[in-house]
Scaffold this motif. Structure first.
Motif, PDB file in Angstrom:
ATOM      1  N   ILE A  44      -0.147   3.995  14.511  1.00 47.15           N
ATOM      2  CA  ILE A  44      -0.485   2.490  14.282  1.00 47.15           C
ATOM      3  C   ILE A  44      -1.365   2.232  13.319  1.00 47.15           C
ATOM      4  O   ILE A  44      -1.158   1.333  12.094  1.00 47.15           O
ATOM      5  N   GLY A  45      -2.444   3.138  12.938  1.00 47.83           N
ATOM      6  CA  GLY A  45      -3.625   3.119  12.135  1.00 47.83           C
ATOM      7  C   GLY A  45      -3.038   3.531  10.848  1.00 47.83           C
ATOM      8  O   GLY A  45      -3.555   2.787   9.727  1.00 47.83           O
ATOM      9  N   MET A  46      -2.129   4.399  10.716  1.00 51.23           N
ATOM     10  CA  MET A  46      -1.771   4.805   9.460  1.00 51.23           C
ATOM     11  C   MET A  46      -0.802   3.739   8.582  1.00 51.23           C
ATOM     12  O   MET A  46      -0.999   3.736   7.490  1.00 51.23           O
ATOM     13  N   VAL A  47      -0.308   3.204   9.432  1.00 51.02           N
ATOM     14  CA  VAL A  47       0.688   2.342   8.670  1.00 51.02           C
ATOM     15  C   VAL A  47      -0.228   0.884   8.432  1.00 51.02           C
ATOM     16  O   VAL A  47      -0.184   0.468   7.382  1.00 51.02           O
ATOM     17  N   TRP A  48      -1.057   0.437   9.221  1.00 52.90           N
ATOM     18  CA  TRP A  48      -1.726  -0.631   9.011  1.00 52.90           C
ATOM     19  C   TRP A  48      -2.770  -0.396   7.865  1.00 52.90           C
ATOM     20  O   TRP A  48      -2.909  -1.263   7.023  1.00 52.90           O
ATOM     21  N   LEU A  49      -3.202   0.692   7.749  1.00 52.07           N
ATOM     22  CA  LEU A  49      -4.337   0.972   6.840  1.00 52.07           C
ATOM     23  C   LEU A  49      -3.592   0.937   5.353  1.00 52.07           C
ATOM     24  O   LEU A  49      -4.091   0.571   4.301  1.00 52.07           O
ATOM     25  N   SER A  50      -2.415   1.678   5.326  1.00 50.73           N
ATOM     26  CA  SER A  50      -1.591   1.662   4.177  1.00 50.73           C
ATOM     27  C   SER A  50      -0.981   0.483   3.777  1.00 50.73           C
ATOM     28  O   SER A  50      -1.227   0.067   2.477  1.00 50.73           O
ATOM     29  N   ARG A  51      -0.854  -0.493   4.650  1.00 52.52           N
ATOM     30  CA  ARG A  51      -0.531  -1.755   4.246  1.00 52.52           C
ATOM     31  C   ARG A  51      -1.361  -2.600   3.557  1.00 52.52           C
ATOM     32  O   ARG A  51      -1.728  -3.654   2.791  1.00 52.52           O
ATOM     33  N   ASP A  72      -2.290  -1.536   0.140  1.00 52.05           N
ATOM     34  CA  ASP A  72      -0.954  -2.025  -0.766  1.00 52.05           C
ATOM     35  C   ASP A  72      -1.347  -3.311  -1.019  1.00 52.05           C
ATOM     36  O   ASP A  72      -1.206  -4.030  -2.294  1.00 52.05           O
ATOM     37  N   ARG A  73      -1.635  -4.303   0.045  1.00 51.65           N
ATOM     38  CA  ARG A  73      -2.009  -5.631   0.170  1.00 51.65           C
ATOM     39  C   ARG A  73      -3.090  -5.922  -0.901  1.00 51.65           C
ATOM     40  O   ARG A  73      -3.201  -6.958  -1.767  1.00 51.65           O
ATOM     41  N   ARG A  74      -4.096  -5.166  -0.938  1.00 53.21           N
ATOM     42  CA  ARG A  74      -5.423  -5.309  -1.841  1.00 53.21           C
ATOM     43  C   ARG A  74      -5.102  -4.590  -3.261  1.00 53.21           C
ATOM     44  O   ARG A  74      -6.239  -4.608  -3.889  1.00 53.21           O
ATOM     45  N   GLN A  75      -4.214  -3.700  -3.084  1.00 54.11           N
ATOM     46  CA  GLN A  75      -4.001  -2.913  -4.409  1.00 54.11           C
ATOM     47  C   GLN A  75      -5.381  -2.232  -4.764  1.00 54.11           C
ATOM     48  O   GLN A  75      -5.736  -2.211  -5.789  1.00 54.11           O
ATOM     49  N   GLU A  76      -5.938  -1.562  -3.446  1.00 51.32           N
ATOM     50  CA  GLU A  76      -7.217  -0.644  -3.828  1.00 51.32           C
ATOM     51  C   GLU A  76      -6.837   0.522  -3.165  1.00 51.32           C
ATOM     52  O   GLU A  76      -6.454   0.792  -1.885  1.00 51.32           O
ATOM     53  N   ARG A  77      -7.426   1.551  -3.701  1.00 45.16           N
ATOM     54  CA  ARG A  77      -7.135   2.976  -2.965  1.00 45.16           C
ATOM     55  C   ARG A  77      -8.573   3.786  -2.733  1.00 45.16           C
ATOM     56  O   ARG A  77      -8.684   4.276  -1.754  1.00 45.16           O
TER      57      ARG A  77
END
Length: 454
Positions: A302-309, A312-317
């Motif tokens: 759950i954490g992996m998908v939430w953090l990646s979204r 992506d949403r903030r366009q920051e890596r």
């Protein structure tokens, strides 16, 4: 190679972009996800098998750690060649070959009789599985523009979490429930039964995968045009980029590989040693350890998908990666220091699993956005295979240190320091803008030095 399609025209105006990507997601992701579940399970199920194998075959922690790590030696040596082959023959045949051969090798581990045969089968397994993860991530660049890749990569890589959720209890039950059936030990049944799904998936791959959007019979002409137009707006696919070999001469690739190496050390500290940490917390029996292990892996997925979204949403890596790895490193050493306090160990392992595994797709958002299309396969494979040498270093060192000291904690302190060093390396390496290969005014993806990459 993807050809440059005609500019977006009235033929694509009636195509619903959201519906198109939903179609892609349902056509591609479930199968690729299942492949990674099988891959990760076959890669790490020795973490549960060793609970029985050490006693029955006379292994100590050093033998187990070396065998676990040897997988990554042959993986390292074969990964880049495997991705060269993928570019030449296509994803369908390459992935089918990988799946079938590694499934057979994993099942053959049931025949080991001592350390040397154990080492040999782990080397063979690594050679056959090499190229899967970077090959799929390159494959995704042919279907998704930059702004969607981190989430798609996270969904694919979260297969490692489902492998833990499913594989941990299943492995535990096979180890105890199948002991002695037809004269075989439980760990022999585990390797046999968990290796066969990969062979079946390889046969399915030959029937359902296509190499690129142009070959997909389930896409209309207008959908293909819109998809290729969106992908080619990214600077990754701009003409005149680096030659394929330029990725291997770019020092930034090696800096990124070093940062990834430190992350991988932490990931496999969790993967290969979680059963031992559960045992130290008072959990007894392979089946019970497998059941308790579901909690960290489920939260981790759950954490992996939430953090990646969120990334992506903030366009920051950069800072997403740094915070994830920093929190995960501290949680990992905290779990070791918690001793026999099972609730605290479970909570900290859950945090460590969610943040460290969550950092993985976020990390890939950086080089995937930077590399041009024609060097993406080799560049990603190089970063991945150099970084995955951490998969050898981590279990080998932890096994050797635990065998010498009787404790996992000194080795985990070392891994924590390594991961914190990796954060500094990545932040320093990406603090200044990198020159784009070919500036493109319409590009909306991430790149080194873009606002999104800071």
């Amino acid at each position: 190679m993807l050809g440059r399609p005609p500019a977006k025209s009235f033929e694509t105006d009636d195509v619903d972009s959201a519906a198109l990507y939903r179609k892609l997601q349902w056509r591609l992701l479930p199968f690729l996800f299942a492949c990674y579940v099988a891959a990760y399970l076959d890669r790490v199920n020795i973490g549960y098998a060793q609970l029985h194998m050490r006693a029955e075959l006379g292994f100590n922690d050093a033998v187990y750690g070396l065998a676990a790590g040897l997988f990554f030696v042959s993986y390292f040596l074969c990964e880049v060649p495997s991705n060269f082959v993928l570019q030449r023959v296509g994803a369908r045949r390459t992935l089918a070959r990988i799946l079938i051969l590694w499934g057979l090798a994993s099942s053959a581990t049931m025949f080991i009789t001592g350390p040397h045969s154990f080492y040999a089968l782990r080397l063979i397994l690594g050679a056959f599985e090499a190229g899967l993860a970077p090959g799929v991530m390159y494959y995704l660049t042919l279907w998704y523009p930059n702004r969607r890749r981190a989430e798609m990569t996270a969904i694919f890589l979260s297969g490692s979490m489902l492998a833990g959720v499913i594989g941990a209890p299943v492995s535990g039950f096979i180890l105890e429930g199948m002991q002695g059936v037809l004269g075989l030990r439980g760990w022999q049944w585990m390797f046999l039964l968990e290796g066969m799904p990969a062979v079946l998936l390889g046969l399915v791959a030959l029937r359902i995968l296509v190499d690129k959007p142009q070959d997909a019979p389930w896409l209309t002409s207008s959908e293909k045009m819109l998809l290729l137009a969106e992908i080619n707006r990214d600077a990754n696919l701009a003409a005149g980029g680096h030659a394929f070999g330029a990725a291997f001469r770019d020092p930034r690739i090696y800096v990124l590989a070093l940062a990834y190496f430190t992350l991988v050390c932490g990931l496999y500290a969790i993967t290969f040693w979680m059963p031992v940490m559960m045992q130290a917390a008072g959990v007894q029996g392979a089946a019970e350890i497998g059941l308790w292990s579901v909690i960290p892996y489920a939260i981790g997925g759950i954490g992996m998908v939430w953090l990646s979204r969120r990334s992506d949403r903030r366009q920051e890596r950069r800072w997403h990666y740094a915070v994830c790895v920093g929190v995960g490193a501290c949680a990992l050493i905290g779990a070791s220091l918690a001793g026999a306090n099972l609730p605290v160990v479970l909570a900290l392992l859950s945090v460590a699993t969610a943040t460290l595994f969550g950092a993985m797709p976020i990390f890939y958002g950086i080089p995937m956005a930077y590399l041009p299309e024609r060097s993406a396969a080799g560049g990603l494979a190089l970063i991945n295979c150099l970084g995955l040498t951490g998969g050898f270093v981590s279990p080998f060192l932890l096994g050797w240190i635990r065998n010498a000291t009787g404790s996992l904690t000194p080795g985990l302190w070392f891994m924590t320091g390594l991961m914190l060093t990796g954060i500094v390396v990545l932040l320093l390496a990406t603090r200044r803008p990198f020159t784009r290969v070919t500036p493109h005014p319409a590009n909306s993806g991430l790149s080194f030095g873009s606002e999104a990459g800071r």
